[in-house]
Write an enzyme that holds these catalytic residues in place. Structure first.
Site, short mmCIF file in Angstrom:
data_model
loop_
_atom_site.label_atom_id
_atom_site.label_comp_id
_atom_site.label_asym_id
_atom_site.label_seq_id
_atom_site.Cartn_x
_atom_site.Cartn_y
_atom_site.Cartn_z
CG LEU A 1 55.37 21.05 -1.11
CD1 LEU A 1 55.12 19.89 -2.06
CD2 LEU A 1 56.83 21.13 -0.72
CD GLU A 2 56.11 28.73 0.30
OE1 GLU A 2 57.17 28.98 -0.31
OE2 GLU A 2 55.98 28.89 1.52
CE LYS B 1 52.56 33.13 10.95
NZ LYS B 1 52.74 34.29 10.07
#
Length: 193
Positions: free
Chosen positions: A137-138, A178
């Site tokens: 979460l950002e 990634k």
């Protein structure tokens, strides 16, 4: 077309979709599944670099990211993480999600939290087909007051959309994936682009 609650439950029942731990029925509503906040966070240490040149040499980008990101912060059960106005932090969902190759997920923050200034997922709210792991979460606090965030609180909702066919390059089989299998608040790996 997005899956409705009955379809979400059916996909969970037959194992096509996995959410661990499995959400109780009361957290599956209409077309979404509620997700909770995990206990792992990372913050930016802005005073350690004047800037990050995102298009600069990969090694310099990697070194700058290493300087500005904190080590992972792991909270105890009764602890709170305080996000101050204007701050950005990374966190992780409590739940781990596994999507099949023919399903894409979408994460939305809760409206009740947004009304207090908390942006739960600043960008990249798509969860790719073949995804396995927790969702980072950002967080951004655009409000006027610090916000106390506690592990286990309801933080967002997932919805799911079947694809027209299984993806040819699902996330879990991509060499350049990634964030494959992430379980913690993994920092940006933009230097791997």
């Amino acid at each position: 077309m997005r899956l409705c609650d009955r379809d979400i439950e059916a996909w969970l029942d037959d194992g096509r979709l996995s959410i661990t731990p499995r959400p109780p029925q009361e957290r599956i509503s209409g077309a979404t599944v509620d997700v909770r906040l995990g206990n792992r966070f990372r913050v930016f240490q802005g005073h350690t670099a004047a800037y990050i040149d995102l298009s600069g040499p990969k090694q310099e980008v990697a070194e700058a990211l290493e300087r500005v990101m904190s080590d992972e912060i792991q909270l105890g059960e009764d602890e709170a993480f305080f996000l101050h106005p204007g701050e950005l932090a990374l966190a992780v969902t409590y739940e781990s999600v596994t999507l099949p190759d023919d399903l894409v997920g979408w994460l939305d923050g809760r409206s009740s939290l947004a009304r207090l200034g908390l942006m739960v997922h600043v960008t990249a709210h798509r969860i790719d087909p073949g995804w396995q792991g927790c969702i980072v979460l950002e967080f951004f606090n655009s409000g006027k007051l610090p916000l106390a965030l506690r592990p286990g609180m309801l933080i967002g909702a997932l919805s799911f959309e079947p694809l027209s066919a299984p993806a040819a390059r699902p996330y879990n089989r991509r060499e350049d994936a990634k964030y494959k299998g992430q379980q913690g608040a993994v920092a940006s790996r933009i230097d791997k682009d």
